[in-house]
Scaffold this motif. Structure first.
Motif, PDB file in Angstrom:
ATOM      1  N   LEU A 106      17.340  21.788 -69.864  1.00 45.70           N
ATOM      2  CA  LEU A 106      17.102  20.789 -69.403  1.00 45.70           C
ATOM      3  C   LEU A 106      17.593  20.379 -68.727  1.00 45.70           C
ATOM      4  N   LYS A 107      17.507  19.075 -67.418  1.00 48.26           N
ATOM      5  CA  LYS A 107      17.286  18.944 -66.197  1.00 48.26           C
ATOM      6  C   LYS A 107      19.489  17.939 -66.538  1.00 48.26           C
ATOM      7  N   LEU A 198      15.897   3.644 -68.735  1.00 49.55           N
ATOM      8  CA  LEU A 198      17.427   4.690 -69.014  1.00 49.55           C
ATOM      9  C   LEU A 198      16.883   4.659 -70.694  1.00 49.55           C
ATOM     10  N   TYR A 199      17.261   5.966 -71.060  1.00 48.91           N
ATOM     11  CA  TYR A 199      18.030   6.720 -73.019  1.00 48.91           C
ATOM     12  C   TYR A 199      18.343   5.071 -73.098  1.00 48.91           C
ATOM     13  N   ALA A 200      17.803   5.710 -74.374  1.00 50.62           N
ATOM     14  CA  ALA A 200      18.177   4.356 -75.330  1.00 50.62           C
ATOM     15  C   ALA A 200      19.470   4.864 -76.319  1.00 50.62           C
ATOM     16  N   SER A 205      21.831  14.154 -76.514  1.00 51.32           N
ATOM     17  CA  SER A 205      21.301  13.414 -78.368  1.00 51.32           C
ATOM     18  C   SER A 205      20.102  13.492 -78.655  1.00 51.32           C
ATOM     19  N   VAL A 206      19.550  12.063 -77.705  1.00 54.94           N
ATOM     20  CA  VAL A 206      17.909  13.120 -77.503  1.00 54.94           C
ATOM     21  C   VAL A 206      17.109  14.203 -78.239  1.00 54.94           C
ATOM     22  N   ARG A 210      23.455  17.968 -78.896  1.00 50.06           N
ATOM     23  CA  ARG A 210      24.688  17.110 -79.862  1.00 50.06           C
ATOM     24  C   ARG A 210      24.620  15.467 -80.234  1.00 50.06           C
ATOM     25  N   GLN A 211      24.268  15.517 -80.924  1.00 49.61           N
ATOM     26  CA  GLN A 211      24.182  14.317 -81.655  1.00 49.61           C
ATOM     27  C   GLN A 211      25.940  13.711 -82.369  1.00 49.61           C
TER      28      GLN A 211
END
Length: 229
Positions: A106-107, A198-200, A205-206, A210-211
């Motif tokens: 992860l960044k 931006l991420y949608a 989550s993407v 985690r969701q």
């Protein structure tokens, strides 16, 4: 005849539909940005608007305990990044197995990539020893400061500016870089810069970390654990 004083109250009618939708859009599309920052500097009038929005946040006892330390210097941002990197290596060891490898992938910050960092602090002494509303919950000053962070974040979204909240560091490593007094609490290190994309959905989550939890599982009625039929 004495002049009539203007009323301190203003009308509280609902926003126009277009204005209301803009508020909800800012809330729903706000993201924690880590790697999409552009190098373009943020103009001073825009920074002033963001800080004004943050300063308009609610605060217990109207104590306004926040300060905003603006950091543009590459040398100081690099020193903060080094503090982050040391703490991040410690954090890696706290996860096990596949979770550890996913964490490594992860960044988690944009300290060097974003052109501006904002260190948001909380001064618990600002309202004196006894603060209205803090008499029975001493953390209310910090909660107030977090409201200022959220205000800034939403205003930034409306300006097309991404914000990333960095929390992986030891305060003792950051404090001496800027001469922050011992009694002042560091609440948030925010990376700020323009973004094109931006991420949608939230990035974590993407990327499968985690969701989002279903809202209906988090709402109770009248008693803990009780839900609407």
């Amino acid at each position: 005849m004495l002049a009539q004083r203007p009323s301190p109250l203003v009308h509280a009618e609902p926003f126009l539909p277009s204005d209301r939708e803009a508020v909800y859009r800012a809330i729903e599309t706000r993201r924690d940005v880590r790697d999409q920052f552009l190098p373009d500097p943020i103009p001073e009038p825009v920074i002033a608007r963001l800080l004004k929005a943050a300063h308009a946040a609610p605060s217990v006892g109207f104590m306004q305990p926040w300060n905003f330390l603006l950091v543009r210097s590459e040398d100081k941002r690099r020193a903060v990044w080094e503090a982050f990197n040391r703490a991040n290596e410690e954090a890696v060891t706290m996860f096990e197995g596949e979770r550890r490898e996913r964490y490594r992938s992860l960044k988690l910050e944009g300290i060097l990539k974003a052109p501006l960092s904002i260190c948001v602090t909380c001064d618990p002494t600002r309202g004196g020893k006894v603060v209205l509303g803090r008499t029975h919950n001493p953390r209310m000053d910090v909660y107030s400061t977090v409201c200022a962070v959220q205000n800034l974040w939403l205003a930034a979204r409306a300006e097309g500016i991404g914000i990333g909240w960095v929390s992986i560091f030891h305060d003792s490593d950051i404090r001496p870089i800027f001469g922050i007094p011992d009694h002042v609490e560091i609440v948030a290190w925010l990376c700020a810069g323009y973004v094109n994309e931006l991420y949608a959905e939230p990035e974590l989550s993407v990327k499968g970390w985690r969701q989002r939890l279903p809202l209906e599982e988090l709402v109770f009625e009248e008693s803990w654990g009780e839900r609407k039929p």
